[in-house]
Design an enzyme around this catalytic site. Sequence first.
Site, PDB file in Angstrom:
ATOM      1  N   ASP A  84      -0.829 -12.388   2.419  1.00 36.48           N
ATOM      2  CA  ASP A  84      -1.159 -11.537   3.291  1.00 36.48           C
ATOM      3  C   ASP A  84      -1.633 -12.086   4.533  1.00 36.48           C
ATOM      4  O   ASP A  84      -2.597 -12.282   4.813  1.00 36.48           O
ATOM      5  CB  ASP A  84      -2.590 -10.980   2.588  1.00 36.48           C
ATOM      6  CG  ASP A  84      -3.178  -9.812   3.160  1.00 36.48           C
ATOM      7  OD1 ASP A  84      -2.639  -9.347   4.119  1.00 36.48           O
ATOM      8  OD2 ASP A  84      -4.234  -9.331   2.495  1.00 36.48           O
ATOM      9  N   HIS A 115     -10.971 -14.215   3.668  1.00 35.66           N
ATOM     10  CA  HIS A 115     -12.169 -13.514   3.340  1.00 35.66           C
ATOM     11  C   HIS A 115     -13.266 -14.514   2.849  1.00 35.66           C
ATOM     12  O   HIS A 115     -14.399 -14.273   2.744  1.00 35.66           O
ATOM     13  CB  HIS A 115     -11.892 -12.470   1.941  1.00 35.66           C
ATOM     14  CG  HIS A 115     -10.807 -11.445   2.674  1.00 35.66           C
ATOM     15  ND1 HIS A 115     -10.414 -10.484   1.738  1.00 35.66           N
ATOM     16  CD2 HIS A 115     -10.106 -11.344   3.778  1.00 35.66           C
ATOM     17  CE1 HIS A 115      -9.615  -9.459   2.452  1.00 35.66           C
ATOM     18  NE2 HIS A 115      -9.352 -10.100   3.565  1.00 35.66           N
ATOM     19  N   ASP A 155     -10.670 -11.574  11.051  1.00 38.42           N
ATOM     20  CA  ASP A 155      -9.710 -11.807  10.183  1.00 38.42           C
ATOM     21  C   ASP A 155      -8.292 -12.016  10.851  1.00 38.42           C
ATOM     22  O   ASP A 155      -7.560 -10.896  11.029  1.00 38.42           O
ATOM     23  CB  ASP A 155      -9.685 -10.542   9.094  1.00 38.42           C
ATOM     24  CG  ASP A 155      -8.870 -10.932   8.086  1.00 38.42           C
ATOM     25  OD1 ASP A 155      -8.796 -12.121   7.574  1.00 38.42           O
ATOM     26  OD2 ASP A 155      -8.785  -9.972   7.145  1.00 38.42           O
ATOM     27  N   GLU A 203     -10.504  -7.235  -4.436  1.00 37.01           N
ATOM     28  CA  GLU A 203     -10.371  -8.068  -3.371  1.00 37.01           C
ATOM     29  C   GLU A 203     -11.659  -8.148  -2.804  1.00 37.01           C
ATOM     30  O   GLU A 203     -11.804  -7.316  -1.780  1.00 37.01           O
ATOM     31  CB  GLU A 203      -9.019  -7.934  -2.778  1.00 37.01           C
ATOM     32  CG  GLU A 203      -8.838  -8.744  -1.590  1.00 37.01           C
ATOM     33  CD  GLU A 203      -7.882  -8.600  -0.957  1.00 37.01           C
ATOM     34  OE1 GLU A 203      -6.643  -7.976  -1.410  1.00 37.01           O
ATOM     35  OE2 GLU A 203      -7.415  -8.933   0.515  1.00 37.01           O
ATOM     36  N   HIS A 226       0.986  -1.244   0.058  1.00 40.08           N
ATOM     37  CA  HIS A 226       0.032   0.005   0.157  1.00 40.08           C
ATOM     38  C   HIS A 226       0.939   1.378  -0.122  1.00 40.08           C
ATOM     39  O   HIS A 226       2.105   1.049   0.428  1.00 40.08           O
ATOM     40  CB  HIS A 226      -0.929   0.134   1.389  1.00 40.08           C
ATOM     41  CG  HIS A 226      -1.571  -0.924   1.648  1.00 40.08           C
ATOM     42  ND1 HIS A 226      -1.414  -2.133   2.384  1.00 40.08           N
ATOM     43  CD2 HIS A 226      -2.953  -1.261   1.262  1.00 40.08           C
ATOM     44  CE1 HIS A 226      -2.316  -3.067   2.610  1.00 40.08           C
ATOM     45  NE2 HIS A 226      -3.551  -2.523   1.694  1.00 40.08           N
ATOM     46  N   GLU A 263      -8.784 -13.837  -1.384  1.00 36.22           N
ATOM     47  CA  GLU A 263      -8.318 -14.175  -0.178  1.00 36.22           C
ATOM     48  C   GLU A 263      -8.660 -15.251   0.610  1.00 36.22           C
ATOM     49  O   GLU A 263     -10.001 -15.235   0.860  1.00 36.22           O
ATOM     50  CB  GLU A 263      -8.317 -13.210   0.534  1.00 36.22           C
ATOM     51  CG  GLU A 263      -7.350 -13.104   2.127  1.00 36.22           C
ATOM     52  CD  GLU A 263      -6.966 -11.833   2.657  1.00 36.22           C
ATOM     53  OE1 GLU A 263      -6.470 -10.964   1.746  1.00 36.22           O
ATOM     54  OE2 GLU A 263      -6.772 -11.696   3.813  1.00 36.22           O
ATOM     55  N   ASP A 278      -5.682 -13.739   9.807  1.00 34.29           N
ATOM     56  CA  ASP A 278      -4.367 -13.570   8.794  1.00 34.29           C
ATOM     57  C   ASP A 278      -3.286 -14.169   9.145  1.00 34.29           C
ATOM     58  O   ASP A 278      -2.026 -13.946   9.126  1.00 34.29           O
ATOM     59  CB  ASP A 278      -4.011 -12.030   8.641  1.00 34.29           C
ATOM     60  CG  ASP A 278      -4.859 -11.329   7.796  1.00 34.29           C
ATOM     61  OD1 ASP A 278      -5.704 -11.760   6.980  1.00 34.29           O
ATOM     62  OD2 ASP A 278      -4.714  -9.975   7.732  1.00 34.29           O
ATOM     63  N   ASP A 309      -4.421 -13.931  -2.329  1.00 35.93           N
ATOM     64  CA  ASP A 309      -4.117 -13.475  -1.054  1.00 35.93           C
ATOM     65  C   ASP A 309      -3.865 -14.629  -0.063  1.00 35.93           C
ATOM     66  O   ASP A 309      -5.088 -15.168   0.276  1.00 35.93           O
ATOM     67  CB  ASP A 309      -4.656 -12.363  -0.439  1.00 35.93           C
ATOM     68  CG  ASP A 309      -4.030 -10.986  -0.922  1.00 35.93           C
ATOM     69  OD1 ASP A 309      -3.192 -11.003  -1.729  1.00 35.93           O
ATOM     70  OD2 ASP A 309      -4.307  -9.893  -0.068  1.00 35.93           O
ATOM     71  N   ASP A 312       2.292   2.067   3.561  1.00 33.12           N
ATOM     72  CA  ASP A 312       3.387   1.103   3.790  1.00 33.12           C
ATOM     73  C   ASP A 312       4.945   1.598   3.512  1.00 33.12           C
ATOM     74  O   ASP A 312       5.824   1.443   4.259  1.00 33.12           O
ATOM     75  CB  ASP A 312       3.093  -0.375   3.138  1.00 33.12           C
ATOM     76  CG  ASP A 312       1.857  -0.881   3.516  1.00 33.12           C
ATOM     77  OD1 ASP A 312       1.381  -0.503   4.616  1.00 33.12           O
ATOM     78  OD2 ASP A 312       1.531  -1.733   2.522  1.00 33.12           O
TER      79      ASP A 312
HETATM   80  C1  XUL Z   1      -7.407  -6.612   4.501  1.00 28.87           C
HETATM   81  C2  XUL Z   1      -6.671  -7.197   3.555  1.00 28.87           C
HETATM   82  C3  XUL Z   1      -6.017  -6.069   2.646  1.00 28.87           C
HETATM   83  C4  XUL Z   1      -5.718  -5.922   1.142  1.00 28.87           C
HETATM   84  C5  XUL Z   1      -4.870  -5.190   0.717  1.00 28.87           C
HETATM   85  O1  XUL Z   1      -8.356  -7.793   4.916  1.00 28.87           O
HETATM   86  O2  XUL Z   1      -6.794  -8.102   2.807  1.00 28.87           O
HETATM   87  O3  XUL Z   1      -4.385  -6.083   3.069  1.00 28.87           O
HETATM   88  O4  XUL Z   1      -5.313  -7.315   0.597  1.00 28.87           O
HETATM   89  O5  XUL Z   1      -5.421  -3.684   0.896  1.00 28.87           O
HETATM   90 CO    CO Z   2      -5.673  -9.234   1.286  1.00 28.71          CO
END
Ligand code: XUL
Ligand code: CO
Length: 442
Positions: free
Chosen positions: A345, A277, A313, A238, A107, A274, A315, A302, A110
Amino acid sequence: MKPLIGSKEYFKNISKIEYEGRDTDNPFAYRFYNKNKIIAGKSMQEHFKFAIAYWHSLTGLGTDPFGSSTQQLPWLEDIDPYKKAIDKMDAAFEFITKLGVPYYCFHDVDLIEEGNSLEEFTERLNFITDYAKNKQDASGVRLLWGTANLFSHPRYMNGASTNPDFDVVAFAGAQVKNALDATIKLGGENYVFWGGREGYMSLLNTNMKRELDHLATFLCMCRDYGRANGFTGNFFIEPKPMEPSKHQYDFDAATVIGFLQKYDLIDDFKLNIEVNHATLAMHTFEHELQVAADHDVLGSIDANRGDYQNGWDTDQFPVDIFEITQAMLVLLQSGGLNGGGVNFDAKLRRNSTDLEDLFLAHIGGIDVFARSLIIANNILEESPYLELRKNRYNSFDSGAGKDFEDGNSILEDLFKYALNKQEIKLKSGKQELFENIINQFI
Ligand code: XUL
Ligand code: CO
């Protein structure tokens, strides 16, 4: 040209991670990811195009809603924003090259803190992307995708491009313009939109139709700007159903595809799926991949996982071979990712506090994908899996079933056919057999 490893070496005790094969005892080696190994006509490196997520791996500090940071990242110590951004980038490229993955993703925020004005942010981004370009050229590492963070800053609390206040929409546009410029400058192969705040908390104060129209207008503008300025890559959306918004407009793959079709954006946008998600949308990862693939919009992945006992989430890094094998079955049968890759991610757990944990986590995730790809390919090539699935549909291969499938029959034909059938014989779905085949090949 700036040196590849800056004056400081951050991961001193770790050298380049190599493929050592299944039987190695070295935790800092790949057991399954052999980047040049050919599977189904393509090298593993080409199948996956693995990428490091700048936000989790370089800026994640282990905070959670109940506690402060636990992870001390030496590249974030300098208080000067420019120096800090350079240190962070030196650490990033040292990490990426030692891990031996070909790509990274970021991003805008970042890369460097945004400062106090749009002018300052623009100037800072120009500075750090010059530096990134040198690092990319020196290392051969490439940018899989760039994006703009349109969700963290307080200005986006009511949404970015779907905000009811045009001032915020315009600022979001300015941020995407800069992030697209950065992506183009760095030869980024794709550009991602994740609409973290594009949704709503309460319908009482929301004009959903107007907000969705604005989202489409915004995406059209971004596409047109990108295309006019030489961006030939894919735009990805996404999907995610909830968190941070209660109802997010890009709920899941099917919802996003409907949106892209309605607003005539389907030729320029594909999907970045993702894993967690998908779980949050009450789907499986492989379901989301299949929906995208069936509409020719499977763009990128992702990689991560959620916690199946809770609904947020987390991750986490992927570990589940049974799950990822099912995903790889979809990937191999659909011909792979359109332009994208596999971006981690995923973040370390809060109590994983050694710098080396970052390597261990990525090695584990990469090996799970590599191993699952090998397994899925063996299933497709050596097991009766495809034949068994095909046979379930063989009543459509001839006669009245084929007429139906070809669109050559009318409702009365079904009635006549059903009249002539004495009884319908039950046919097993054989789910357990299919599951056993996966396990057999693991
Ligand atoms: C948030 C997510 C983000 C996107 C990019 O859940 O997945 O990091 O991948 O903005
Ligand atoms: Co993501």
